[in-house]
Design a protein around this motif. Structure first.
Motif, PDB file in Angstrom:
ATOM      1  N   ARG A 244     -39.791 -68.651 -21.573  1.00 45.62           N
ATOM      2  CA  ARG A 244     -40.271 -69.998 -21.287  1.00 45.62           C
ATOM      3  C   ARG A 244     -39.299 -71.062 -21.792  1.00 45.62           C
ATOM      4  NH1 ARG A 244     -43.730 -70.612 -17.256  1.00 45.62           N
ATOM      5  NH2 ARG A 244     -45.477 -69.166 -17.384  1.00 45.62           N
ATOM      6  N   GLN A 245     -38.731 -70.811 -22.951  1.00 44.92           N
ATOM      7  CA  GLN A 245     -37.776 -71.771 -23.504  1.00 44.92           C
ATOM      8  C   GLN A 245     -36.560 -71.912 -22.591  1.00 44.92           C
ATOM      9  OE1 GLN A 245     -36.502 -70.786 -27.446  1.00 44.92           O
ATOM     10  NE2 GLN A 245     -35.205 -72.572 -27.671  1.00 44.92           N
ATOM     11  N   GLN A 246     -36.089 -70.782 -22.098  1.00 47.70           N
ATOM     12  CA  GLN A 246     -34.940 -70.831 -21.196  1.00 47.70           C
ATOM     13  C   GLN A 246     -35.294 -71.527 -19.878  1.00 47.70           C
ATOM     14  OE1 GLN A 246     -33.212 -67.009 -20.530  1.00 47.70           O
ATOM     15  NE2 GLN A 246     -31.469 -67.807 -19.381  1.00 47.70           N
ATOM     16  N   ILE A 247     -36.518 -71.271 -19.373  1.00 44.87           N
ATOM     17  CA  ILE A 247     -36.951 -71.910 -18.129  1.00 44.87           C
ATOM     18  C   ILE A 247     -37.040 -73.423 -18.302  1.00 44.87           C
ATOM     19  CG2 ILE A 247     -38.899 -72.169 -16.555  1.00 44.87           C
ATOM     20  CD1 ILE A 247     -39.415 -69.179 -16.902  1.00 44.87           C
ATOM     21  N   VAL A 248     -37.619 -73.851 -19.446  1.00 48.68           N
ATOM     22  CA  VAL A 248     -37.763 -75.289 -19.692  1.00 48.68           C
ATOM     23  C   VAL A 248     -36.397 -75.960 -19.812  1.00 48.68           C
ATOM     24  CG1 VAL A 248     -38.571 -76.995 -21.373  1.00 48.68           C
ATOM     25  CG2 VAL A 248     -40.048 -75.088 -20.704  1.00 48.68           C
ATOM     26  N   GLU A 249     -35.486 -75.313 -20.544  1.00 45.78           N
ATOM     27  CA  GLU A 249     -34.145 -75.892 -20.679  1.00 45.78           C
ATOM     28  C   GLU A 249     -33.473 -76.035 -19.317  1.00 45.78           C
ATOM     29  OE1 GLU A 249     -32.077 -73.387 -23.376  1.00 45.78           O
ATOM     30  OE2 GLU A 249     -33.140 -74.118 -25.161  1.00 45.78           O
ATOM     31  N   GLY A 250     -33.608 -75.014 -18.467  1.00 44.47           N
ATOM     32  CA  GLY A 250     -33.018 -75.098 -17.135  1.00 44.47           C
ATOM     33  C   GLY A 250     -33.697 -76.141 -16.274  1.00 44.47           C
ATOM     34  N   ALA A 251     -35.040 -76.255 -16.383  1.00 41.04           N
ATOM     35  CA  ALA A 251     -35.765 -77.232 -15.577  1.00 41.04           C
ATOM     36  C   ALA A 251     -35.392 -78.656 -15.958  1.00 41.04           C
ATOM     37  CB  ALA A 251     -37.268 -77.013 -15.736  1.00 41.04           C
ATOM     38  N   VAL A 252     -35.284 -78.910 -17.265  1.00 38.91           N
ATOM     39  CA  VAL A 252     -34.897 -80.245 -17.717  1.00 38.91           C
ATOM     40  C   VAL A 252     -33.517 -80.619 -17.184  1.00 38.91           C
ATOM     41  CG1 VAL A 252     -34.322 -81.636 -19.743  1.00 38.91           C
ATOM     42  CG2 VAL A 252     -36.377 -80.210 -19.745  1.00 38.91           C
ATOM     43  N   GLY A 253     -32.610 -79.672 -17.207  1.00 41.70           N
ATOM     44  CA  GLY A 253     -31.280 -79.943 -16.666  1.00 41.70           C
ATOM     45  C   GLY A 253     -31.295 -80.223 -15.183  1.00 41.70           C
TER      46      GLY A 253
END
Length: 294
Positions: A235-244
């Protein structure tokens, strides 16, 4: 007292000389006995005694014959006193009336039992290891410890227990070594075992963990914990990618002048994009046929 090579000579030559002496003694004794039966002098009796004594001495000398196999050593003791070791393969004659104790120099494997211990975090784990070793000093292996095989087994289990109590099963910190770090843990276990078995003349070639698992009573709970950790990391990786991606989309829209958004609409678009990008399921599209502000 330390390791040293025992006196030895060619066994075939010693055997040949012994057989020749025995034949000569037998012939001399038989001949002297025949002459005495015909009324010979007392000197013939002396010849018979000498032949018998020489024959007995030769037989005693032949007790020093021994065979050394490949990757084998024999520790030679003369009435309890260590006189040396023979590790060269072949047929040799050593000190007569000596005890010749065989010591194998072959590479051996030993697998510990499955041990149940608490790791550094206090969690019960099951662990086992395989140890590859060989004898390099036959004197120490024979006299420094009572039974070098049992000594290796005991020290291996002690080293595995110590290793398990000083490392956690899983390292939640980047700079912490866990039991699952195979190469690092194997090197540490090998080093510790070398220090422990040096007294017995043993060389540890390799030591590796062969079994590692949580104890049955906490295995299910730890599985849920690992799954939760993986979900959080994903989830952390998904959120970081989504924010970018959201930032990139807004920057491109502003740079190309596609649409002008105030702060409220900009926040709404960011929220919608994050929901779409971070959702577990595919989003259901909604077509707005009216005004953007309705």
């Amino acid at each position: 007292m330390t390791f040293r090579n025992a006196w030895r000579t060619n066994g075939f030559a010693a055997l040949l000389i012994g057989v020749v002496i025995l034949l000569v003694c037998a012939a001399a004794g038989i001949g002297a006995a025949a002459l005495m039966s015909d009324g010979g002098s007392g000197a013939l009796a002396i010849v018979i005694v000498v032949a018998i004594l020489l024959g007995l001495a030769t037989l005693l000398g032949l007790t020093g014959l021994t065979i050394i196999g490949p990757n084998e050593a024999k520790v030679v003791q003369f009435f309890g006193r260590y006189v040396g070791s023979v590790s060269e393969p072949g047929f040799f004659a050593v000190l007569p009336l000596s005890e010749k104790r065989p010591i194998s120099l072959r590479v051996r494997n030993f697998e510990t039992q499955m041990l149940k211990v608490n790791d550094a975090d206090g969690n019960p784990v099951e662990i086992a290891a395989v140890v590859v070793y060989r004898v390099v000093d036959s004197f120490k292996a024979a006299f420094a410890v009572d039974d070098y095989e049992q000594y290796v087994a005991t020290q291996s289990e002690a080293a595995v227990r110590h290793l398990a109590t000083t490392h956690p099963y899983d390292a939640h910190e980047a700079d912490r070594t866990s039991l699952r770090d195979g190469a690092t843990v194997a090197e540490e276990l090998t080093t510790e075992l070398r220090e422990r078995t040096e007294t017995a003349g043993i060389e540890i070639i390799e030591a590796r963990i062969t079994h590692l698992a949580y104890a049955p009573e906490i295995a299910q709970a730890m599985l849920v914990r690992q799954q939760a950790s993986q979900v959080v990391a994903a989830r952390q990786q998904i959120v970081e990618g989504a924010v970018g991606m959201v930032g990139l989309a807004l920057d491109r829209l502003s740079a190309q002048g596609v649409v002008e958004l105030d702060e409220e609409r900009r926040a709404t678009m960011v929220s919608n994009l994050l929901v779409v990008l971070c959702a577990d399921r595919g989003p259901q599209p909604v077509v707005n046929t009216g005004s953007l502000y309705n």
